[in-house]
Design a protein around this motif. Sequence first.
Motif, short mmCIF file in Angstrom:
data_model
loop_
_atom_site.label_atom_id
_atom_site.label_comp_id
_atom_site.label_asym_id
_atom_site.label_seq_id
_atom_site.Cartn_x
_atom_site.Cartn_y
_atom_site.Cartn_z
N UNK B 109 -9.90 30.07 35.96
CA UNK B 109 -9.38 29.43 34.66
C UNK B 109 -9.39 30.27 33.60
N UNK B 110 -10.38 31.38 33.37
CA UNK B 110 -10.38 32.09 32.13
C UNK B 110 -9.27 33.27 32.30
N UNK B 116 -2.63 38.47 32.04
CA UNK B 116 -1.00 39.01 31.78
C UNK B 116 -0.31 37.80 32.49
N UNK B 117 0.61 37.12 31.68
CA UNK B 117 1.41 36.11 32.33
C UNK B 117 0.78 35.12 32.21
N UNK B 122 2.26 32.96 28.05
CA UNK B 122 3.36 32.15 28.33
C UNK B 122 3.77 31.35 27.13
N UNK B 123 2.58 30.64 26.41
CA UNK B 123 3.03 29.84 25.42
C UNK B 123 3.15 30.41 24.03
N UNK B 128 -3.45 39.46 26.41
CA UNK B 128 -4.54 40.13 26.84
C UNK B 128 -4.70 40.53 28.07
N UNK B 129 -5.43 41.15 28.65
CA UNK B 129 -5.26 41.58 30.05
C UNK B 129 -6.10 40.73 31.01
N UNK B 130 -6.77 39.98 30.40
CA UNK B 130 -7.63 38.70 31.26
C UNK B 130 -8.64 39.29 32.11
#
Lengths: 253, 850
Positions: B109-110, B116-117, B122-123, B128-130
């Motif tokens: 989820x995080x 990315x993406x 998207x919103x 961030x690169x996650x």
Amino acid sequence: MDNLNKISVVNINKKYNGQIILEDISFDIKSGEFISILGSSGCGKTTLLKILIGIEKSDTGSILKDGEEITNKKPSERGMGLVFQNYALFPNMNVWNNVAYALKAQRLPKEEIKQRVDDVLAIVGLSEFALKKPGKMSGGQQQRVAIARTLALNPDIILFDEPMAALDADIRMSLRKEIKELQKKLNKTMIYVTHDQEEAFSMSDRIIVMNDNHIVQYDTPNNIYKHPQNDFVKKFVVNHLDEKAKAILDSTK
Amino acid sequence: MKNVLKKTKPSLYLQIGLFIILFIFLILPLIVMLFKVNGNDFGFVFKDNNFYKAIGNSLIYTSIGTIISVVLATIAAYFLSRIQVKGKKWLVILLTLPMLIPTISIGLGVRTLFGVGGFLDQMFGLKFDGLGFFDLIIGSVVFSFPVAFLLIYDAFLYEDRSVYDAANTLGIKRLRTFFGITIPYLKTTLISAFFASFTLIFADYGLPMEVAGKVKTLPMYLYEQVLSSFKYGRGAVISLVLLLPAIVAFVFDVLNKDTSDGTAKKENIAPSKAFNITGLVINIFMAVVLFIPSLAFIVISFVKRFPSDMTFTFENYVNAFSPYSTVSIVDFLINSLVISLFAGIFGTIVAYTAAYTSVRTSGKMAKPLHLISIATLAVPGLVLGIGYVFLFADTTGWFAGTITILIVVNIIHYFSSPYLMAKNAFDKINKNYETVADTLGISHVSLFFKVMVPNTIGTLVQMFSYLFINSMITISAVSFLCTYTTQPLAVSITTYEAQAIWEMESVISSLILLINFGAKIGFDYLSKWLEKLNKGKVETKMELTRNQFSFLTYLDDHNKKPLNQRQIADGITLSLGTTNKILNEFIENDVIIVHKNKTIEITEKGYKLLEPYKVRKAIVIAAGFGSRMAPVTLDTPKPLVKVNGVRIIDTLLDALYAKDITNITIIVGYKKEQFKQLLEKYPTIKFIENPIYNESNNISSMYAAKDIIDRCYICEADLVISNPSVITKYQYSSNYLGAHVSETDDWCFFKKGNYIDRVAVGGEDCWHMIGISYWNEKDSMKLREDIVKVFNSRGGKEKYWDNVPLTICKKDFKIEVRECKKKYVTEIDNFSELIIIDPSYKDYKSKTEF
């Protein structure tokens, strides 16, 4: 003469971890007597009760019932019943089943179980409550169920371990009367442990006054009141009675 | 004291048996692991730079995550324990929702939020690169929050609130009490929560697997050494390091035993509206934030291809459940359900038995058994898994590699919590049952099944629920022990993670959430229901209707007199049919018992139903100087004036005493000392002084009494009551006593429907107002507020208090008129009226100089 004694306690001693709990306890109880064991907490009265019914063992001494040695018998084989301070009813069973449980465990015939349970519930005046669960009843009613549970096994001696300590004052008064009447009606020997002077004096034929792990005086309420054995009895027993009780005792010879 | 009967051997054998089982499956694997470690492994690990780096990384994100988690949990718990809102239970469930999903799913989820993406990209175009520390911290806060929250919330519930009342009366500010009282009280719990969160995050590798990226954590380092390089010895060395924080936490918890008495303390002060709303908003906000990662994977489970093609589809689920698709999860789901079910059943049985023998029997092994039972808490799943790999290496085929080993390791891994649940339950059961059984000749086995089990049935369900839910989500121990065919659902996420099939990971995560949520809610209800069923507490909640109320109070008034339906129907002016209906309802529900001699007895339950309607007290206003009664009132305040030999106020006090309402407060002012004489006849009355009775209207008397208004009669003291039945023991709703008149020039009511619409002086076809009113709980509280409000307003002191509820603040109240005959209550208005009623006053001369 011995055969008149329902219970004879001879020379009971009990130590726990080197500490004396009971010291040279000896007394006799006659059949049909109502005896109170009176003392403050820690005097050993509850231990004495436990030894009488066999939940605990004494280090020395013996207990005779109707002249027969029962010192090493199991609690359930002594023909005694015990009523607890906190009722110890089984909350998941209704009143009827609480009373019937022990009878069922003995595998008595169904008819007999029904008869006996119905009888004792009638005796304690709880027939209408047979299908109730204890959690829905008042403290006084619960204690009556506990008494019925004990009566169902038809013991000839019933022991009470401070049965009213958890009850309100007015309920105590009425339950006191009920127990006393029950005793007269059923002619059972009753041994009643309490720290409440009023209770002991109003109910008992004789009172065993305990202090510091031994018996200080064993006599009728009247004699204890008029001739206290020593300062302890005078201070902690006699002086604690209220005026009404004193007046009643004063009026008796 | 030694207990003759408890010396029986069986309990000791049982304890030894259970101890051996726990020893084999908990301690032995660890011992074997220690022995398998050799110098080379030590050498490698302790010379490896990556090892130290991993420790450093782990310590950094674990510490930060833990601190944030505990702080947030404290805030949430503080507010939730204090606010008064409906549905708190649901807030707790939402706040602890992350406990129902695997940590790897939280990671998913995080990552899909911040990556990315991802959704934020998207919103909002936030890039961030996650991967990395930030995401590790976010994720670890999410999954450790519930654990910290539950510990702290529990402590708050058992907190003694009276100290806050004390602080409040001393004028100490809320923030100050928080740091001066709350935090010191919580100290031990906070440290416990800190340790619990820390060990949870430190030993977890589900989350790092998803979001760590280049930040290698210690569990990942271990995982690589073991599962990628098959260096089990090195894994063992790293395990020792992983064990450390858990052992520290364990020792701390054992040394700091819970000392609370286990009864939840009632809230003393009702929180203010603002506090309630703040607390509610904070908690809802946190629940929402905690849910966002789950929301992310739920959404992804319904899209075609994340993030490139966000079209809605059920395809992922269809594929997942079609047995022929390449991504079928049916087998894994079955594995998981089998494992969870059996871990639940056997774990519950073992933990329950262990708790039973260690609490309720006195076998000598009770203590060691207890210690080993809670020691399972200190061993992280990863470590346990590696230990099992060593110990059971030679059992391949019949133990290792089967579903059985997975069931066993889950039971051991999660053993301590269900054990402690059972232990607490047994601790609460009456200590005398065994003794009772002994004196009654009932065997302990029978007692166990017929009394112990039924009375802890709710706990049994909870234990099962706990083991089931955790077996559904765990990957730590099982991932070393499962094969492809025995793989449970949660572990299969790692397989799809390796292939980066996020949709399937999401489907599985959503599925686990769904199953566990259902299990949690379902088992909670089942457990509560069974508990109630057993204690006979399942009863339809009855609130009395007005007719039922009249019926019951009529019975109470005619206690122990033989009654038939007709008499009752007439007595309460209802039809015979209605009366019969109520009678039958009451008999069915044990509200009343009809005896053979036709007397009807109200049961304890019946009285409980009446309890909310019981009048608690009476407030009598007697402060004024009855000027129109001069000269007699120059010597004596009006209520104390004797009419035909009886003090006026006695007619009221006698009526109250007759109904057992002895909590009576008289508001005094004029010649207040004279009222002391009442104590002789009515020893329970209390006095409150109205110091400004002579410079204000009677509202000042109510102002003086404002803090005691609660389910009470408010009476004027100068009424001569000739029929005491106007005072009743129970009241259904707030009302004024009134008598219908065709015409009056006195105070009177006009009704609209059942309620008083307006009050006037003089009118036709209206209700003559009698100064005896009753105020139910809700209206009492409003009356307190409104009296103060009006009193403090401009000209407020000049008002009659009755005008507050009847006119000025009318919209706050719905007050009925309680009908009575006018002759039942007489108000002697002036001296000439007094002379008519009691001619002895004809020649009265005041003794007081005017």
